[in-house]
Design a protein around this motif. Structure first.
Motif, short mmCIF file in Angstrom:
data_model
loop_
_atom_site.label_atom_id
_atom_site.label_comp_id
_atom_site.label_asym_id
_atom_site.label_seq_id
_atom_site.Cartn_x
_atom_site.Cartn_y
_atom_site.Cartn_z
N GLY A 60 19.84 3.90 -4.26
CA GLY A 60 20.43 5.11 -4.84
C GLY A 60 20.37 5.12 -6.36
O GLY A 60 19.96 4.14 -6.99
N PRO A 61 20.78 6.23 -6.94
CA PRO A 61 20.79 6.36 -8.40
C PRO A 61 21.59 5.23 -9.05
O PRO A 61 22.67 4.87 -8.55
CB PRO A 61 21.47 7.71 -8.65
N GLY A 62 21.06 4.66 -10.11
CA GLY A 62 21.78 3.62 -10.83
C GLY A 62 21.67 2.23 -10.23
O GLY A 62 22.38 1.32 -10.65
N THR A 63 20.78 2.06 -9.25
CA THR A 63 20.64 0.73 -8.64
C THR A 63 19.30 0.09 -9.01
O THR A 63 18.78 -0.76 -8.29
CB THR A 63 20.78 0.79 -7.11
N GLU A 64 18.75 0.50 -10.14
CA GLU A 64 17.52 -0.11 -10.62
C GLU A 64 17.73 -1.62 -10.80
O GLU A 64 18.83 -2.05 -11.15
CB GLU A 64 17.11 0.49 -11.97
N GLY A 65 16.65 -2.37 -10.57
CA GLY A 65 16.74 -3.81 -10.77
C GLY A 65 16.09 -4.58 -9.65
O GLY A 65 15.45 -4.00 -8.77
N ALA A 70 10.38 0.99 -11.52
CA ALA A 70 11.05 2.23 -11.95
C ALA A 70 10.50 3.46 -11.22
O ALA A 70 11.20 4.46 -11.08
CB ALA A 70 10.90 2.40 -13.45
N ASP A 71 9.25 3.35 -10.74
CA ASP A 71 8.63 4.47 -10.02
C ASP A 71 9.46 4.92 -8.81
O ASP A 71 9.36 6.07 -8.38
CB ASP A 71 7.24 4.08 -9.53
N ILE A 72 10.24 4.01 -8.25
CA ILE A 72 11.07 4.37 -7.10
C ILE A 72 12.00 5.53 -7.46
O ILE A 72 12.21 6.44 -6.66
CB ILE A 72 11.88 3.15 -6.61
N TRP A 73 12.50 5.51 -8.69
CA TRP A 73 13.44 6.54 -9.12
C TRP A 73 12.73 7.70 -9.82
O TRP A 73 13.17 8.83 -9.71
CB TRP A 73 14.53 5.92 -10.00
N SER A 74 11.60 7.40 -10.50
CA SER A 74 10.90 8.47 -11.22
C SER A 74 10.00 9.27 -10.30
O SER A 74 9.69 10.43 -10.57
CB SER A 74 10.10 7.89 -12.39
N ASN A 76 10.54 9.58 -6.70
CA ASN A 76 11.29 9.26 -5.49
C ASN A 76 10.69 9.89 -4.24
O ASN A 76 10.80 9.32 -3.15
CB ASN A 76 12.76 9.65 -5.65
N ALA A 77 10.04 11.04 -4.38
CA ALA A 77 9.45 11.69 -3.21
C ALA A 77 8.34 10.82 -2.63
O ALA A 77 8.20 10.68 -1.40
CB ALA A 77 8.91 13.07 -3.59
N LYS A 78 7.56 10.20 -3.51
CA LYS A 78 6.47 9.32 -3.07
C LYS A 78 7.04 8.07 -2.38
O LYS A 78 6.52 7.60 -1.37
CB LYS A 78 5.59 8.94 -4.26
N PHE A 79 8.12 7.55 -2.97
CA PHE A 79 8.77 6.37 -2.37
C PHE A 79 9.33 6.71 -0.99
O PHE A 79 9.16 5.94 -0.04
CB PHE A 79 9.89 5.88 -3.30
N LYS A 80 9.95 7.86 -0.89
CA LYS A 80 10.53 8.29 0.38
C LYS A 80 9.43 8.46 1.43
O LYS A 80 9.60 8.03 2.59
CB LYS A 80 11.29 9.61 0.18
N ASP A 122 2.65 -0.30 -4.71
CA ASP A 122 3.05 0.82 -5.56
C ASP A 122 4.44 0.66 -6.17
O ASP A 122 4.72 1.21 -7.25
CB ASP A 122 3.04 2.13 -4.74
N PHE A 123 5.33 -0.05 -5.48
CA PHE A 123 6.75 0.02 -5.88
C PHE A 123 7.44 -1.32 -6.11
O PHE A 123 8.61 -1.34 -6.47
CB PHE A 123 7.52 0.82 -4.82
N LYS A 124 6.72 -2.42 -5.89
CA LYS A 124 7.38 -3.73 -6.05
C LYS A 124 6.77 -4.49 -7.21
O LYS A 124 5.53 -4.57 -7.33
CB LYS A 124 7.23 -4.54 -4.75
N LYS A 125 7.62 -5.04 -8.06
CA LYS A 125 7.15 -5.87 -9.16
C LYS A 125 6.54 -7.15 -8.62
O LYS A 125 7.03 -7.68 -7.62
CB LYS A 125 8.31 -6.21 -10.11
#
Ligand code: ASC
Length: 126
Positions: A60-65, A70-74, A76-80, A122-125
């Motif tokens: 959810g929002p604010g759970t970066e880390g 960061a692409d997960i939040w920027s 989000n439609a692609k991540f979903k 695409d989404f994991k460091k």
């Protein structure tokens, strides 16, 4: 649901960790490293299918880390979309596993593994 981002990160990492363990147990069978026990594979696939529905609520929002990019939040439609692709592939793996047909399991396992990798790329460091 989560008191802070650390709790959300811990939750999603825990789910992925347990999911990876059970997916890996199926992988060992698919690769011929472990004997094919239909009931065990069916059990593991059902666990993976259930767990696959859980991590998303912890992004959810604010759970970066953690290892999340960061692409997960920027984007989000692609991540979903990627998460839904994985859940569908894992559901198909579960269907194959409940049927007990090893060839179908192998195919569905490969397809599911590709969705794990796609999302990591695409989404994991690293
Ligand atoms: C696994 C696991 C993953 C996927 C991925 C497939 O067993 O833990 O993340 O398979 O490696 O390419």
């Amino acid at each position: 649901q989560f008191k802070n981002s650390e709790k959300a990160i811990s939750y999603r990492q825990s789910v992925f960790n347990v999911m990876g363990n059970h997916f890996g147990q199926i992988g060992a069978v698919v690769k011929g490293e472990a004997p094919f026990n239909k009931d065990e594979v069916a059990k593991n696939a059902a666990i993976v299918a259930t767990l696959s529905t859980l991590p998303w609520q912890a992004f959810g929002p604010g759970t970066e880390g953690g290892k999340a990019r960061a692409d997960i939040w920027s984007d989000n439609a692609k991540f979903k979309a990627a998460s839904e692709k994985m859940q569908l592939a894992v559901s198909n793996l579960n269907t194959a596993a409940q049927s007990g047909d090893l060839e179908s399991i192998k195919k569905a396992f490969g397809a599911a593994g590709a969705t794990c990798k796609g999302c990591h790329d695409d989404f994991k460091k690293k």
